[in-house]
Write an enzyme that holds these catalytic residues in place. Structure first.
Site, PDB file in Angstrom:
ATOM      1  N   GLY A  38       0.619  -1.329  -0.112  1.00  0.00           N
ATOM      2  CA  GLY A  38       0.199   0.049   0.075  1.00  0.00           C
ATOM      3  C   GLY A  38       0.913   1.092   0.114  1.00  0.00           C
ATOM      4  N   GLU A  39       2.087   1.132   0.114  1.00  0.00           N
ATOM      5  CA  GLU A  39       3.043   2.407   0.236  1.00  0.00           C
ATOM      6  C   GLU A  39       2.871   3.025  -1.329  1.00  0.00           C
ATOM      7  OE1 GLU A  39       6.918   1.554   1.615  1.00  0.00           O
ATOM      8  OE2 GLU A  39       6.252   0.863   3.793  1.00  0.00           O
ATOM      9  N   ARG A  96     -11.280  21.659   8.670  1.00  0.00           N
ATOM     10  CA  ARG A  96     -12.383  22.176   9.513  1.00  0.00           C
ATOM     11  C   ARG A  96     -11.990  21.809  10.946  1.00  0.00           C
ATOM     12  NH1 ARG A  96     -17.685  19.180   7.500  1.00  0.00           N
ATOM     13  NH2 ARG A  96     -16.402  17.590   7.077  1.00  0.00           N
ATOM     14  N   HIS A 130     -11.642  26.487   4.298  1.00  0.00           N
ATOM     15  CA  HIS A 130     -12.781  26.371   5.288  1.00  0.00           C
ATOM     16  C   HIS A 130     -12.758  27.728   6.087  1.00  0.00           C
ATOM     17  CE1 HIS A 130     -15.993  25.451   7.729  1.00  0.00           C
ATOM     18  NE2 HIS A 130     -15.149  25.440   8.833  1.00  0.00           N
ATOM     19  N   LYS A 194     -27.750  27.979  12.606  1.00  0.00           N
ATOM     20  CA  LYS A 194     -27.672  26.452  12.807  1.00  0.00           C
ATOM     21  C   LYS A 194     -26.529  25.835  14.004  1.00  0.00           C
ATOM     22  CE  LYS A 194     -23.817  24.321  10.443  1.00  0.00           C
ATOM     23  NZ  LYS A 194     -22.683  24.059   9.297  1.00  0.00           N
ATOM     24  N   ARG A 196     -24.710  22.589  15.351  1.00  0.00           N
ATOM     25  CA  ARG A 196     -24.265  21.152  14.969  1.00  0.00           C
ATOM     26  C   ARG A 196     -24.230  20.428  16.211  1.00  0.00           C
ATOM     27  NH1 ARG A 196     -21.937  18.794  10.840  1.00  0.00           N
ATOM     28  NH2 ARG A 196     -21.522  20.890   9.613  1.00  0.00           N
ATOM     29  N   ASP A 221     -21.600  27.898   0.111  1.00  0.00           N
ATOM     30  CA  ASP A 221     -20.940  27.314   0.917  1.00  0.00           C
ATOM     31  C   ASP A 221     -19.690  26.920   0.355  1.00  0.00           C
ATOM     32  OD1 ASP A 221     -20.471  26.629   3.881  1.00  0.00           O
ATOM     33  OD2 ASP A 221     -22.012  25.491   4.054  1.00  0.00           O
TER      34      ASP A 221
HETATM   35  C1  R5P Z   1     -19.393  24.543   7.847  1.00  0.00           C
HETATM   36  O1  R5P Z   1     -18.910  25.290   8.577  1.00  0.00           O
HETATM   37  C2  R5P Z   1     -19.155  24.447   6.433  1.00  0.00           C
HETATM   38  O2  R5P Z   1     -18.964  25.592   5.979  1.00  0.00           O
HETATM   39  C3  R5P Z   1     -20.157  23.577   5.775  1.00  0.00           C
HETATM   40  O3  R5P Z   1     -21.087  24.179   5.848  1.00  0.00           O
HETATM   41  C4  R5P Z   1     -20.050  22.222   6.353  1.00  0.00           C
HETATM   42  O4  R5P Z   1     -18.827  21.759   6.730  1.00  0.00           O
HETATM   43  C5  R5P Z   1     -20.911  21.329   5.605  1.00  0.00           C
HETATM   44  O5  R5P Z   1     -20.808  20.165   6.436  1.00  0.00           O
HETATM   45  P1  R5P Z   1     -22.256  19.212   6.198  1.00  0.00           P
HETATM   46  O6  R5P Z   1     -22.352  19.122   4.498  1.00  0.00           O
HETATM   47  O7  R5P Z   1     -21.729  17.754   6.695  1.00  0.00           O
HETATM   48  O8  R5P Z   1     -23.165  19.613   6.873  1.00  0.00           O
END
Ligand code: R5P
Length: 318
Positions: A38-39, A96, A130, A194, A196, A221
């Site tokens: 796999g390397e 992220r 991001h 939003k 999470r 986004d």
């Molecule tokens: C969040 O801060 C990002 O900008 C995206 O909205 C997010 O990472 C998308 O992740 P998912 O599609 O899993 O909600």
């Protein structure tokens, strides 16, 4: 352009080919493979001594393999005496995790930036990180490009008036992006509240700001991963009376339940770019006829040309 060399990793050869077409040079010859265990193996099949080398490799899934392949390519070029090595990372994975939001967790965006720099990258070209401040995680110059002009051009030809739109930010982290799009396309700005609850689950309860009723909603986004964020926001907009909902994203990661969620959503059209290849393109076409792919190859190609000639790259932001 004689001393410019572009080599593609295996993460997105189609994008690399389009970039080379745009610039008008052939793709550099490189043999990439895997040993039985796999390397990753790599051999640059042409002389690059003293050349200005660009390595194109988004660090998309399989993220760890693609990062390692990029590192192996950097090391090959360094040991082959390339004059300068620029890593073109249209999608920067691990981004992220860019801060410690609880105890005993890593900051992977910084870790990966460190590894790439230590391997020998002299500069980095990337797109829609991001968080823009991730640029500062690299101790080498970073050219941070935006797919916004490509997405805006597409949305602008849909045939609506500026007053028809409301640009909805799918979370508070994307407000600046939404304001930028509204400035160019028109419409007021609203924000989805939003929360999470896990990597796969999000909850959206309120829209803060402008009225959605009867409006054409535009949402932008940086990426769609599991599609929880965008579909949750789209459902809320539909309930609030949105006439149509258009979504523009730079990186179509489409992980886990993303396709199912998008397919069942009230989104009118989903527009994305080719920074990364689609995990399952045939499935997308079968399930949702309104997916539209745009290319960022000319944008990246122009940036490469300008960097090679020591010309301004910020020109591309205008
Ligand atoms: C969040 O801060 C990002 O900008 C995206 O909205 C997010 O990472 C998308 O992740 P998912 O599609 O899993 O909600």
């Amino acid at each position: 352009m004689n001393d410019l060399k572009i080599f593609a990793g295996r993460a997105n050869p189609a994008l690399s080919a389009k970039i080379c077409d745009y610039i008008g040079i052939p793709s550099g010859k490189v043999s990439l493979g895997n040993f039985p265990d796999g390397e990753i193996s790599c051999k640059i099949d042409e002389d690059i001594r003293g050349r200005d080398v660009f390595l194109i490799q988004p660090t998309c899934p399989p993220v760890n393999d693609n990062i390692m392949e990029l590192l192996v390519m950097i090391d090959s070029c360094k040991r082959a005496s390339a004059e300068r090595i620029t890593t073109v990372i249209p999608y920067f994975g691990y981004a992220r995790q860019d801060r410690k939001d609880e105890g005993r967790v890593p900051i992977t965006a910084k870790l990966v930036a460190n590894i790439i720099t230590r391997a020998g990258a002299d500069r980095v070209v990337t797109m829609d990180l991001h968080a823009a401040q991730i640029q500062g995680f690299f101790d080498v110059p970073v050219d941070h490009l935006y797919a916004a002009p490509v997405l805006n051009d597409y949305m602008a030809q849909l045939g609506y008036q500026r007053d028809d739109y409301v640009v909805v930010s799918p979370d508070e982290g994307s407000i600046k992006r939404a304001l930028g799009h509204a400035k160019r396309l028109g419409g007021s700005v609203a924000i989805v509240d939003k929360r999470r609850s896990s990597a796969e689950e999000t909850h959206q309860e309120n829209i803060i700001g402008g009225s959605i009723d009867g409006k054409v909603v535009l949402m932008f986004d940086d990426m769609i991963s599991t599609a929880g964020s965008i579909v949750g926001a789209a459902n809320l907009c539909k309930t609030a009376g949105a006439r149509e909902i258009y979504v523009g994203v730079t990186h179509p990661v489409f992980a886990g339940p993303a396709i199912e969620r998008l397919n069942a959503s009230p989104i009118t059209e989903m527009v994305f770019t080719d920074t990364i290849p689609l995990a399952n393109p045939s499935l997308l076409q079968q399930t949702h006829p309104k997916f539209t792919a745009l290319t960022v190859a000319p944008l990246l190609g122009e940036a490469i040309k300008r960097i090679h000639r020591n010309e301004s790259v910020s020109f591309l932001f205008k």
